[in-house]
Design a protein around this motif. Structure first.
Motif, short mmCIF file in Angstrom:
data_model
loop_
_atom_site.label_atom_id
_atom_site.label_comp_id
_atom_site.label_asym_id
_atom_site.label_seq_id
_atom_site.Cartn_x
_atom_site.Cartn_y
_atom_site.Cartn_z
N ILE A 217 0.59 -1.14 -0.10
CA ILE A 217 -0.01 -0.06 0.23
C ILE A 217 0.87 1.27 0.01
CG2 ILE A 217 -1.92 -1.30 1.13
CD1 ILE A 217 -0.96 0.09 3.73
N SER A 218 0.17 2.30 -0.29
CA SER A 218 1.12 3.54 -0.37
C SER A 218 1.51 4.09 0.96
CB SER A 218 0.11 4.56 -1.05
OG SER A 218 -1.13 4.87 -0.38
N ARG A 219 2.43 4.81 1.22
CA ARG A 219 2.90 5.25 2.41
C ARG A 219 1.88 6.33 3.05
NH1 ARG A 219 8.59 9.00 3.10
NH2 ARG A 219 8.42 9.17 5.14
N ARG A 220 1.09 6.97 2.22
CA ARG A 220 0.00 7.90 2.82
C ARG A 220 -0.97 6.95 3.74
NH1 ARG A 220 -3.15 11.76 -0.02
NH2 ARG A 220 -2.76 10.41 -1.87
N LEU A 221 -1.37 5.84 2.90
CA LEU A 221 -2.64 5.13 3.41
C LEU A 221 -1.95 4.20 4.71
CD1 LEU A 221 -5.14 3.78 3.62
CD2 LEU A 221 -4.40 2.30 1.50
N GLY A 222 -0.53 3.89 4.48
CA GLY A 222 0.20 3.23 5.63
C GLY A 222 0.18 4.14 7.02
N ASN A 223 0.46 5.46 6.62
CA ASN A 223 0.51 6.34 7.70
C ASN A 223 -1.01 6.35 8.62
OD1 ASN A 223 3.28 6.69 7.52
ND2 ASN A 223 2.77 8.67 6.26
N ILE A 224 -1.99 6.30 7.88
CA ILE A 224 -3.46 6.63 8.23
C ILE A 224 -3.47 5.33 9.17
CG2 ILE A 224 -5.91 6.69 7.79
CD1 ILE A 224 -4.99 8.36 5.36
N LEU A 225 -3.20 4.24 8.57
CA LEU A 225 -3.52 2.92 9.32
C LEU A 225 -2.74 2.88 10.59
CD1 LEU A 225 -3.71 0.25 6.38
CD2 LEU A 225 -5.67 1.35 7.47
N ASN A 226 -1.64 3.25 10.58
CA ASN A 226 -0.90 3.48 11.85
C ASN A 226 -1.54 4.14 12.85
OD1 ASN A 226 1.10 1.69 10.78
ND2 ASN A 226 2.32 3.44 9.96
N PHE A 227 -2.66 4.82 12.80
CA PHE A 227 -3.17 5.76 13.92
C PHE A 227 -4.04 4.45 14.61
CE2 PHE A 227 -1.68 9.35 11.80
CZ PHE A 227 -1.16 10.15 12.82
N MET A 228 -4.48 3.50 14.01
CA MET A 228 -5.40 2.32 14.53
C MET A 228 -4.72 1.56 15.28
SD MET A 228 -7.78 1.94 10.97
CE MET A 228 -8.75 3.29 10.00
N PRO A 229 -5.70 0.90 16.14
CA PRO A 229 -4.97 -0.37 17.05
C PRO A 229 -5.05 -1.61 16.03
CG PRO A 229 -6.95 0.74 18.11
CD PRO A 229 -6.88 1.32 16.65
N ARG A 230 -3.91 -2.26 16.29
CA ARG A 230 -3.63 -3.23 15.51
C ARG A 230 -3.41 -4.65 16.13
NH1 ARG A 230 1.70 -3.44 11.21
NH2 ARG A 230 0.85 -5.42 9.96
N GLU A 231 -3.99 -5.63 15.75
CA GLU A 231 -3.76 -6.96 16.29
C GLU A 231 -3.93 -8.28 15.36
OE1 GLU A 231 -6.16 -9.67 19.73
OE2 GLU A 231 -6.64 -7.50 19.36
N ASN A 232 -2.78 -8.93 15.40
CA ASN A 232 -2.74 -10.13 14.33
C ASN A 232 -2.76 -9.65 13.02
OD1 ASN A 232 -2.73 -12.08 16.67
ND2 ASN A 232 -5.09 -12.23 16.86
N GLY A 233 -2.28 -8.68 12.60
CA GLY A 233 -2.09 -8.27 11.37
C GLY A 233 -3.15 -7.30 10.82
N ALA A 234 -4.33 -7.33 11.67
CA ALA A 234 -5.41 -6.45 11.19
C ALA A 234 -5.52 -5.08 12.13
CB ALA A 234 -6.45 -7.21 11.32
N TYR A 235 -5.77 -4.17 11.44
CA TYR A 235 -6.23 -2.94 11.80
C TYR A 235 -7.71 -2.69 12.53
CZ TYR A 235 -1.62 -1.38 9.88
OH TYR A 235 -0.49 -1.45 9.44
N GLU A 236 -7.74 -2.33 13.72
CA GLU A 236 -9.19 -2.26 14.35
C GLU A 236 -9.74 -1.06 13.90
OE1 GLU A 236 -9.18 -2.92 18.44
OE2 GLU A 236 -7.94 -4.78 18.13
N LEU A 237 -10.97 -0.89 12.95
CA LEU A 237 -11.75 0.09 12.75
C LEU A 237 -13.03 0.43 13.56
CD1 LEU A 237 -12.52 2.29 9.94
CD2 LEU A 237 -13.95 0.30 9.55
N SER A 238 -13.01 1.77 14.16
CA SER A 238 -14.09 2.01 15.01
C SER A 238 -14.07 3.49 15.23
CB SER A 238 -13.86 1.40 16.61
OG SER A 238 -14.56 1.65 17.28
N PHE A 239 -15.50 4.00 14.84
CA PHE A 239 -15.60 5.45 14.89
C PHE A 239 -17.12 5.32 14.74
CE2 PHE A 239 -15.59 4.64 10.26
CZ PHE A 239 -16.68 5.36 9.87
N SER A 240 -17.56 6.69 15.42
CA SER A 240 -18.94 6.99 15.45
C SER A 240 -19.35 8.39 15.17
CB SER A 240 -19.52 6.48 16.74
OG SER A 240 -18.76 7.39 17.85
N GLY A 241 -20.69 8.55 14.88
CA GLY A 241 -20.95 10.10 14.62
C GLY A 241 -22.56 10.15 14.41
#
Length: 243
Positions: A217-241
């Motif tokens: 993946i691109s560096r920019r996308l990787g930087n965004i994913l790094n803000f998310m919790p990670r477990e077993n190679g997967a990033y945890e998606l969680s937001f509300s609004g």
């Protein structure tokens, strides 16, 4: 008056009533829209086969609209119409009906619009939404039940420049007037996503899921994913609004 004269008079009265009924002008619809999110102007034709120059629901403006009565709906105790309205990129079509108990029904209906029309999205997310409604029944401001599919096409985020994410699909349902629940997944793009959406009648939503990069993946996308919790190679998606 002879019996034959009475029959002729009866036929004439019935024909006159039928003529009046089939020629009810489309303008009779307008008073029934007062106090509802829907609005029509420039009405022409009849109640059964008519048109409007402008049709809108809340802030969504669909432009010209047309409808035609489908008498087969009477077998289910409904007044049903095939309805179509829209401008490029924002359209609504399908079969809509009103039952004797006041419930609004929809089937084989499609809604297309831009995601930004629903309000501000996290990370400036944009997409073209296509909602395919298999069935829906409403007795108030929120459906009693519904089922169908939501697709997001050309999804992107502005972080700060545009970052393409691909296409996604979700299957939604509402049962017994509860929350709208949807399971969604990716169709293509740089990310594999498996998640759920929970939306209540007030427009509050919660999104959860897991994200996995699909290959490099691109560096920019990787930087965004790094803000998310990670477990077993997967990033945890969680937001509300709220919409």
């Amino acid at each position: 008056m002879t019996r034959s004269s009475k029959k002729l008079l009866g036929v004439a009265v019935a024909a006159f009533v039928f003529f009046l009924a089939v020629n009810i002008p489309a303008q009779v619809i307008q008073p029934f829209l007062v106090g509802t999110p829907a609005d029509m102007s420039g009405l022409s034709g009849t109640l059964w086969n008519g048109a409007a120059q402008n049709f809108s629901v809340d802030q969504l403006r669909f432009g010209a609209a047309r409808w035609r009565w489908k008498p087969g709906g009477l077998l289910a105790g409904r007044m049903e119409f095939d309805f179509q309205a829209g401008v490029p990129g924002q359209q609504l079509s399908g079969r809509f009906g009103l039952s004797l108990n006041g419930r609004i029904h929809a089937s084989n209906a499609n809604l297309e619009l831009s995601l930004t029309r629903l309000g501000a999205m996290p990370f400036g997310t944009q997409a073209r939404i296509i909602v395919a409604i298999e069935s829906l029944a409403m007795a108030g401001d929120w459906p009693e039940h519904a089922s169908g599919t939501i697709r997001l096409h050309d999804t992107s985020m502005n972080v700060p420049d545009k970052l393409a994410l691909g296409d996604f699909e979700g299957h939604f349902r509402i049962e017994n007037g509860g929350n709208l629940l949807a399971d969604f997944f990716d169709l293509d793009g740089a990310l594999e996503i498996d998640g759920t959406l929970d939306l209540d009648a007030k427009g509050n939503y919660q999104v959860t899921g897991l994200i996995r990069p699909r290959g490099r993946i691109s560096r920019r996308l990787g930087n965004i994913l790094n803000f998310m919790p990670r477990e077993n190679g997967a990033y945890e998606l969680s937001f509300s609004g709220s919409l």
